[in-house]
Motif scaffolding. Structure first.
Motif, short mmCIF file in Angstrom:
data_model
loop_
_atom_site.label_atom_id
_atom_site.label_comp_id
_atom_site.label_asym_id
_atom_site.label_seq_id
_atom_site.Cartn_x
_atom_site.Cartn_y
_atom_site.Cartn_z
N UNK A 13 46.27 43.38 48.54
CA UNK A 13 47.05 42.18 48.86
C UNK A 13 46.16 40.94 48.79
N UNK A 14 44.89 41.09 49.11
CA UNK A 14 43.96 39.95 48.99
C UNK A 14 43.85 39.54 47.52
N UNK C 11 45.91 41.98 59.26
CA UNK C 11 46.63 41.66 58.02
C UNK C 11 47.84 40.75 58.26
N UNK C 12 48.49 40.91 59.40
CA UNK C 12 49.67 40.07 59.66
C UNK C 12 49.26 38.61 59.82
N UNK C 13 48.15 38.39 60.49
CA UNK C 13 47.63 37.03 60.64
C UNK C 13 47.24 36.46 59.28
N UNK C 14 46.57 37.27 58.48
CA UNK C 14 46.18 36.80 57.14
C UNK C 14 47.42 36.39 56.34
N UNK C 15 48.47 37.24 56.41
CA UNK C 15 49.68 36.93 55.64
C UNK C 15 50.28 35.61 56.10
N UNK C 16 50.30 35.40 57.41
CA UNK C 16 50.84 34.14 57.95
C UNK C 16 50.04 32.96 57.39
N UNK C 51 39.07 30.92 59.54
CA UNK C 51 40.33 31.65 59.38
C UNK C 51 40.82 31.57 57.94
N UNK C 52 40.62 30.42 57.32
CA UNK C 52 41.00 30.28 55.91
C UNK C 52 40.12 31.16 55.04
N UNK C 53 38.82 31.08 55.28
CA UNK C 53 37.91 31.92 54.50
C UNK C 53 38.27 33.39 54.66
N UNK C 54 38.53 33.81 55.90
CA UNK C 54 38.86 35.22 56.16
C UNK C 54 40.15 35.63 55.44
N UNK C 55 41.06 34.67 55.25
CA UNK C 55 42.34 35.00 54.63
C UNK C 55 42.28 35.03 53.11
N UNK C 56 41.29 34.36 52.53
CA UNK C 56 41.22 34.35 51.07
C UNK C 56 40.12 35.27 50.53
N UNK C 57 39.17 35.61 51.39
CA UNK C 57 37.97 36.32 50.94
C UNK C 57 38.28 37.76 50.51
N UNK C 58 37.68 38.17 49.37
CA UNK C 58 37.80 39.54 48.93
C UNK C 58 36.43 40.18 48.84
N UNK C 59 36.44 41.52 48.72
CA UNK C 59 35.17 42.25 48.75
C UNK C 59 34.25 41.82 47.61
N UNK C 60 34.84 41.34 46.51
CA UNK C 60 34.01 40.98 45.36
C UNK C 60 33.55 39.53 45.36
#
Lengths: 194, 368, 277
Positions: A13-14, C11-16, C51-60
């Motif tokens: 999803x990310x 995940x719910x917070x990230x989606x919000x 919070x923004x970084x945490x919501x957009x950040x991916x493992x790569x």
């Protein structure tokens, strides 16, 4: 046949969200989503992937009659927990076709104080590389960008052009076709022809 | 040659080690156990639970230990933990009328049905340091009543039966949830009460106090203060009924305030309401005073005191927000400061040049 | 990290936050209210940006964190360490190699690339707040596009000092509609907001607002015909790399008031010195 969901909900999803964010940031740019494929005859992976990425218990989804299947409702409830609403105005997301937009359900444009409280359209298109060209400009577009769509998209585009009169209120749109999508946020200025 | 300061990472690690050492204190003293804090610093635990909006005495005690007794820091620790917890169910509204009562008093009546129950209170203690506690004297067990107090209906219902106090009814609306949605001012009373419930006790105490000193006076009587345990129930769809999932301790305060009323409506007492986890009576009272003050507009009163200004009161009540933003002044601000320096120097240079151009004998025009 | 989700938030917070981010991008410069959560860092220390970084950040992703333009300031070190711990992502100090850059008070000197995202930490997102303290009022002013008071405030400075006396957090107008606080970056950085190649996201945790400037967006600093916007200039150059183009920090070097000027952007300065050597 059960609908597939994301293999790795956290990281898939990310990844899909970053594509959606990029699409919304660069209106008219096409992205191909690596998302699960619903059964034949149902919505495409780009739209399903978008729903899986953005919807949950806190969102309400409106379904155009032609795509409103028991299987989709069940899959939405099972995999996202989001509620299907019959009231266009209270929808956070609306799954529509260009024809839906011609008929004009009253989706929410948000208010002047809270323009973000508006419906995001998720559009099913037959063609995301059609012959009818639309010239897009505005935020996210260096000069202008040309998006080709099929003739069927006309009622939708007419509605989106009218959309500009309400800014900052308005509808934001994600166009999908199979695994591909492009976005047209309300900030985009649209003109017919290249 | 100037070399920029490096080693932030090591400095932070060392600071944390030093902090852990100071927290532990002299090693010849026994280390505090979380259980001891939970049992013996009960009121601190209750305050931390209230302001963190999480009922968990053990974790609140852990937070107090980890924060070396800094209550605001402990609230922050517990709040930051709380925010990561999944929401499993939503409880039914608590029925404080069915409270298993440990303390219940009213200042509005000499005696009340069931009697005035003092319970464990610091009221009426003489505030003399008890040097016996230095000598680790064991406290004698309390005397218990022969039978538990029966559930007492809220006292204000007596006034309500006579129509003397405004009636509060459930309007059936789903209340907002301040832990999930940002406040959208002006906010309704349910939202205000939530914000006050997690508001800093000292802040609410000062605001409540200010209403007693004339800044938005609301003539309060402590109608009823009760402390005790209340069952928490959740409704289970499958069983079609609510089941009790446990008990929590609560302090509740119902203030009776001076009348509202108009030419059309008969005068009635009005209410202020306070509720807090555990034994947090001061907090519940302060909250009730501020709740009533914030109803000024609704009750057609002139807003003249700071405690009546809803957005001001509510936006600054949260100690986690407040202490965070105040403490951020410790972060470097040298880029902005440099920008100010540059402007100030320029303004001063221009000022000097002007003075110079005018010459020492020049008179400002308007003085001629 | 045990017991916590990838990148800390559930995940719910990230989606919000993600839904709010899409709206923010669609309405450039508009402050979207969001259900800001407590973070394990104090408010005012970058919880919105985090919070923004945490919501957009991916493992790569490769993450860079700066404060005052520097990678080695304590708060930057602490936030970088947090994401290494909770997301296990690679971090860097090189502006060019980062996909996501979280910043407090500066925009890097080196131009950003189209695939980069710059996340700003914002203390007070409301540009009108110091003119009008009430949220209800400022919300209405934005709705009615009623920004006259801001112009008046800036013009009062000119009347008094001969200059606009706002040197940082200098208000901008985004795509001709919303007046926006660019966070307390020096006004020196304002021109970098205009027609940037990179997406810029702004997060205010305590105030629970987020907003965005998409790439290639018109961003104008407010000014007047007779007093056009101008940025800071120094007579000095960087004592380390010799730059005359970058924002300079003043460093006191001795008790006698000796001072020197060095680049605030440490990576920019180091890169230049490497090229010169």
């Amino acid at each position: 046949m059960p609908w597939p969901t994301l293999n790795d909900p956290v990281h898939d999803s990310q990844r899909l969200f970053r594509q959606l964010l990029a699409a919304m940031s660069e209106p008219g740019t096409r992205y191909t989503l690596d998302a699960p494929q619903p059964p034949d005859g149902e919505i495409g992976p780009a739209l399903w992937g978008t729903l899986l990425t953005l919807c949950d218990l806190d969102t309400r989804v409106w379904l155009a009659p032609e795509w409103d299947t028991a299987a989709l409702r069940e899959a939405l409830a099972l995999h996202t927990g989001s509620r299907v609403t019959e009231c266009a105005e209270e929808a956070d997301f609306a799954l529509v076709t260009p024809d839906t937009m011609g008929k004009g359900p009253d989706f929410s444009l948000g208010s002047d104080e809270y323009p973000d409280r508006s419906t995001t359209l998720l559009v099913v298109l037959d063609d995301l590389e059609g012959a009818e060209e639309w010239r897009l400009s505005g935020p996210g577009i260096a000069d202008c960008r040309v998006l080709g769509l099929g003739a069927a998209a006309r009622p939708l585009m007419a509605r989106l052009i009218a959309n500009q009169n309400h800014f900052p209120r308005g509808l934001d749109t994600i166009l999908t076709c199979g695994a591909r999508l492009a976005a047209i946020p309300r900030s985009t200025r649209i003109e017919e022809g290249a | 040659m100037y070399v920029a300061v490096k080693g932030g990472e090591r400095a932070i690690a060392n600071a944390h080690r030093l902090l852990a050492d100071r927290r532990r204190g002299a090693r010849d003293q026994a280390e505090l156990e979380v259980g001891q804090i939970e049992e013996q610093l009960r009121l601190a635990v209750d305050r931390v639970m209230s302001e963190a909006s999480l009922y968990d005495p053990e974790l609140a005690a852990l937070a107090i230990k980890q924060a070396s007794g800094d209550i605001i820091e402990a609230v922050f620790l517990l709040r930051a933990y709380r925010t990561t917890l999944p929401r499993l169910a939503v409880s039914e509204p608590l029925d404080t009328g069915a409270m298993r009562i440990e303390r219940r008093i009213s200042a509005a009546y000499k005696d009340i049905p069931g009697g005035q129950i003092l319970g464990p209170t610091y009221d009426y203690t003489h505030r003399l340091l008890d040097f016996m506690l230095l000598a680790e004297g064991e406290a004698p067990p309390p005397e218990r009543a022969e039978r538990a107090l029966e559930a007492c209906p809220p006292l204000l219902e007596l006034l309500d039966a006579e129509g003397l106090i405004e009636r509060e009814t459930d309007n059936g609306c789903e209340p907002a949830d301040i832990t999930r949605d940002p406040p959208d001012y002006p906010v309704d009373r349910a939202t205000r009460l939530q914000m006050l419930a997690r508001g800093d006790e000292g802040y609410l105490l000062a605001l409540g106090y200010s209403t007693q000193r004339g800044y938005g006076r609301n003539h309060p009587f402590a109608g009823e203060i009760r402390l005790g345990h209340v069952e928490v129930e959740i409704f289970v769809e499958e069983w079609g009924e609510a089941v009790c999932v446990g008990e929590i301790a609560l302090s509740e305060c119902q203030m009776i305030n001076q009348f509202g009323g108009s030419r059309d409506a008969a005068p009635q007492f009005t209410r202020g309401y306070g509720l807090a986890f555990g034994h947090s009576e001061r907090k519940a009272m302060a909250m009730a005073l501020v709740d009533r003050a914030l109803r000024a507009e609704e009750l057609g009163e002139e807003v003249q005191g700071p405690a009546q200004q809803a957005e001001f009161v509510l936006a600054h009540a949260d100690s986690v927000e407040a202490s965070g933003f105040v403490s951020h002044l410790k972060l470097p601000h040298y880029v902005d400061f440099q920008s100010e320096l540059e402007l100030l120097r320029r303004l001063r240079r221009e000022h000097d040049r002007r003075e110079c151009d005018m010459g020492p004998d020049a008179q400002p025009e308007d003085s001629l | 990290m045990n017991g916590y989700n990838f990148a800390y938030l559930d995940e719910q917070t990230k989606r919000m936050i993600r839904r709010a981010l899409l709206k923010a991008v669609a309405i450039p410069g508009y402050q979207v209210p969001f259900g800001g959560r407590e973070m394990p860092m104090p408010y005012g220390w970058g919880t919105g940006g985090m919070q923004l970084t945490a919501s957009i950040l991916g493992a790569g992703d490769v993450l860079k964190v700066i404060d005052q333009g520097a990678d080695d300031t304590t708060n930057a070190v602490s936030i970088r360490a947090f994401f290494e711990r909770v997301a296990g992502v690679e971090t860097t100090t090189a502006t060019g190699t980062a996909n996501v850059i979280q910043t407090r008070h500066r925009i890097p000197e080196a131009p950003l690339a189209p695939d980069q995202i710059l996340v700003f930490q914002v203390p007070i997102p409301e540009p009108l707040r110091f003119i009008e303290p009430s949220e209800q009022e400022t919300r209405l002013m934005h709705a009615l596009e009623e920004y006259g008071v801001m112009q008046v405030k800036l013009y009062e400075d000119i009347a008094r000092y001969g200059h606009i006396a706002t040197t940082y957090a200098y208000p901008v107008k985004v795509d001709g509609r919303y007046v926006m606080d660019p966070s307390p970056i020096p006004k020196f950085d304002n021109p970098k907001l205009h027609q940037s190649d990179a997406l810029m996201l702004f997060g205010a945790g305590r105030e629970k607002r987020l907003y965005a400037i998409p790439p290639y967006t018109r961003v104008e600093s407010l000014d007047f015909e007779d007093h056009p916007f101008e940025i800071q200039r120094w007579d000095e150059s960087c004592a380390l790399c010799g730059s005359r183009e970058s924002f300079l920090d003043e460093v006191i070097t001795d008790d006698a008031g000796g001072r020197m000027f060095v680049c605030s952007d440490t990576d920019y300065c180091l890169t230049r010195r490497g090229e010169l050597a």
